[in-house]
Design an enzyme around this catalytic site. Structure first.
Site, PDB file in Angstrom:
ATOM      1  N   GLY A  42     -60.558 -42.611  68.140  1.00 25.39           N
ATOM      2  CA  GLY A  42     -60.580 -41.422  67.097  1.00 25.39           C
ATOM      3  C   GLY A  42     -60.198 -40.016  67.905  1.00 25.39           C
ATOM      4  O   GLY A  42     -60.816 -40.000  68.970  1.00 25.39           O
TER       5      GLY A  42
ATOM      6  N   ALA B  44     -68.736 -30.426  63.736  1.00 26.93           N
ATOM      7  CA  ALA B  44     -67.963 -30.134  64.815  1.00 26.93           C
ATOM      8  C   ALA B  44     -68.461 -29.786  66.385  1.00 26.93           C
ATOM      9  O   ALA B  44     -68.200 -30.441  67.248  1.00 26.93           O
ATOM     10  CB  ALA B  44     -66.783 -29.113  64.669  1.00 26.93           C
TER      11      ALA B  44
ATOM     12  N   GLU C  39     -67.328 -23.571  50.020  1.00 26.26           N
ATOM     13  CA  GLU C  39     -65.908 -22.989  50.409  1.00 26.26           C
ATOM     14  C   GLU C  39     -64.946 -23.497  49.332  1.00 26.26           C
ATOM     15  O   GLU C  39     -63.973 -22.445  48.657  1.00 26.26           O
ATOM     16  CB  GLU C  39     -65.562 -23.307  51.797  1.00 26.26           C
ATOM     17  CG  GLU C  39     -66.507 -22.595  52.727  1.00 26.26           C
ATOM     18  CD  GLU C  39     -66.212 -23.229  54.094  1.00 26.26           C
ATOM     19  OE1 GLU C  39     -65.620 -24.197  54.354  1.00 26.26           O
ATOM     20  OE2 GLU C  39     -66.987 -22.534  54.945  1.00 26.26           O
TER      21      GLU C  39
END
Lengths: 432, 432
Positions: free
Chosen positions: A15, A322, A174
């Site tokens: 990944g 993140a 968003e």
């Protein structure tokens, strides 16, 4: 897979997301052979996928070639591969391009959409975890307006212009805000012969607040921002069934919609061989200790969204975002170096840098440790932080140009149907 | 199609390329209802497609939403439609979204790749006339290098790294130059474990010069540029057969290649009902008079690549390029206004603005009427002219940023396999 066996240990990373990249960088210039595997040849900056879906950014500026990230690190090799299984007994990764043995394996496979077993929603809704998925959504939104123009059936037309977003985390909020701005600023000019005031944007949340991982202040303000933009915010409502046309809920509320976007959950992207009940916990995440080692295995690690680490600091595990991914990647990199040098590893300590979400033009919410703020300044902070974390000067420059342009002109020029979504299976390859 | 019938005449334009757009703009603010039909919702700036294929530009910055071009013109409607046929007897256009009657029809459907009847090449080669096609080529080039890494079979590896471009017009020359720069500047860093010096770029031309529509000086200089970049230029050679693996020619030269790119010819994109022998001539182009009226029809016109106009100035017809298309669109627009006002139309007069092609960094050739020049300055002129003709400030800014970045860094960052080409039919929708 045509990879030479060297005398130094081989670390295989599955990944190339935030976690995998952070780890690989730490292992550059070390006495290890690193092989990074990913099914894409690029790293995706997922926080901006919603802007690709809504025509605000081009896909290529939030993607970055993995080979370019790694090009200065001669001890790191990349292979474009789908990892099909992990054979922990024989220290081997099984992929579509062959097997690969490892001394150390790090699984950084991230997360995927979680439909919680609801097959009707899984089959008929749109998701937004990858660039191709975001482009499909962009095409579908635009195709729906083109089709709305063609019908005289008002019910059908309304259905095509009715958007239901399920899940009011940052992505859902968003996306809803961006669609509302498109409705207001772009549709009336692009479709003068369509009553675009009838377009509806619905944001559906099962709990009693939106942005539930943020502060109450952020949640309340974001909801006010959404309402000022004309988004219908539905709380304490769960979509239970969707056949591609009608969405039903746990109450008597229903939505006639051609577009249901599911952002209501993620789960670990587990891999065969590491998906047994002994390894995974709630949300398909692989249980790791405070050194990111997978429970019961001494040379297999997991980092980022896929890893479930319980610490005194975070008894429910770290959020699938993140920041924990980047920090775990960096920490594991340092720990592997320590381990190979015969030194003890250090336990992971998370530095919470806060959270933020943007609703629209001049409208964002930011939670820092000691300071929570909303509005214009928060919006500039949001933009600055996202530009900063984007990889690569060119990407930053292009995103910046787009944002300045979009801000000044109230516009989103990437409203392009490059690959039609609806008719994809009818058109000849390369012919659209 | 849900378009109201007004009392003023209706002009239907088929195609939103250079010609169709130039015409539509002339007809804005006139007492006519204009309906523009295109199978894409965007205008494509075709001269830069090769940069999309080679990772130098993102696709969205050479595409421009047609609705945005038309948004200030309330008398012009757009419909996303495939035109399937034209019924000239009943003044009707037949499309996938219904029929549309017209008072005046203007066909600006452009051109498509011409394989001159060679089915093996048509089935197995790549072409580059649309953005999806260019993206497919980008994916294939990158996938070939990923695959070359995986094989130990040297012949197979060479085949994957061998590129054959057939046709040395501007597109073929520009593509060959870009591939040569990728071989030199990017491959050695991206694929340190692959001997990329073995990559070959072959440019095959049936005639005895390249860029045959340009001056001899330009042709000779461009060939020298290509050779300095390491491109193998083959002249007087015709590829006659290609099975996806081996290309054979009219001589004993053969190429083992996984990628044959066909840029050797275009033909008019004719439409059923206007494709009879009475309407079309060599290269499938529709014969028009000096007012762009289709021979034998008094309310049907053709402009741009599809139109074949013979004048004393240009006895062989105008080249299938942007400039004649733009000028014919503008001229026909003015003529239709004159005609509707009962005034006589003016015959088309072409202003030749010259031709240019770029081979690579600091290497371009420019033919103006009175001045022909090559090299660095030509390259800057080429860039300036292309930026100038791009539609939209944002596109220009983004392309400029990319070019400056690529120039300074010898780089092309859009080397992304967003939609795999080779495996497209095996992967689940939205899952790659």
């Amino acid at each position: 897979m045509n990879i030479p066996r060297l005398s130094c240990p081989r670390v295989v990373i599955v990944g190339g997301g935030f976690a995998g990249i952070a780890l690989a960088k730490q292992l550059s210039k070390q006495e290890v052979q690193v092989v990074l595997l990913d099914k894409h040849n690029y790293h995706t900056f997922q926080p901006l996928l919603y802007q690709v879906s809504t025509g605000g950014l081009e896909p290529d500026s939030i993607a970055y070639p993995l080979r370019k990230i790694l090009k200065n690190f001669p001890n790191i090799l990349f292979r474009l591969a789908h990892v099909e299984a992990i054979d922990v007994a024989n220290n081997k990764v099984i992929t579509n391009i062959g097997d690969l043995s490892y001394n150390y394996l790090v699984v950084a496979s991230g997360s995927e959409t979680n439909f919680y077993g609801n097959t009707t929603i899984a089959e008929n809704s749109m998701v937004m975890k990858t660039i191709p998925q975001s482009l499909d959504l962009r095409s579908l939104i635009l195709e729906n307006f083109e089709d709305a123009l063609l019908t005289s059936d008002l019910q059908e037309r309304d259905k095509l212009m009715n958007f239901v977003i399920v899940g009011a985390g940052p992505t859902g909020v968003e996306l809803a805000g961006a669609l509302a701005e498109i409705k207001k600023g772009i549709l009336p000019k692009d479709y003068p012969d369509l009553d675009t005031r009838r377009a509806q944007i619905n944001l559906v949340q099962s709990g009693d607040s939106i942005l539930k991982d943020m502060s109450e202040k952020a949640s309340i303000k974001a909801e006010a921002f959404l309402e000022s933009l004309g988004v219908n915010v539905w709380k304490n409502l769960r979509v239970t069934h969707y056949d591609g046309s009608l969405a039903t809920t746990n109450t008597d509320v229903t939505f006639e919609t051609a577009t249901l976007i599911w952002t209501a959950g993620v789960k670990g992207a587990t891999i065969k061989g590491l998906d047994a009940a002994s390894f995974v916990t709630k949300g398909n995440r692989v249980v790791v200790d405070e050194f990111n080692a997978v429970k019961g295995l001494d040379n297999v690690f997991a980092i980022g969204d896929i890893a479930h680490m319980v610490t005194a600091q975070q008894p429910k595990g770290y959020p699938m975002m993140a920041q924990p991914a980047i920090q775990q990647g960096e920490q594991l990199g340092k720990n592997l170096v320590r381990m190979l040098a015969g030194k003890p590893m250090h336990p992971f300590k998370y530095k919470d840098k806060g959270a933020m979400a943007t609703v629209g033009r001049n409208k964002a919410v930011v939670d820092l440790k000691r300071w929570k703020f909303q509005g214009v300044f928060a919006w500039f902070v949001w933009m600055f932080v996202h530009l900063f974390f984007l990889i690569g000067f060119r990407n930053r420059a292009v995103v910046f140009v787009n944002w300045v342009y979009n801000y000044i002109r109230f516009d989103r020029e990437a409203r392009l149907i490059i690959r039609p979504f609806k008719k994809r299976h009818n058109t000849k390859q390369g012919n659209h």
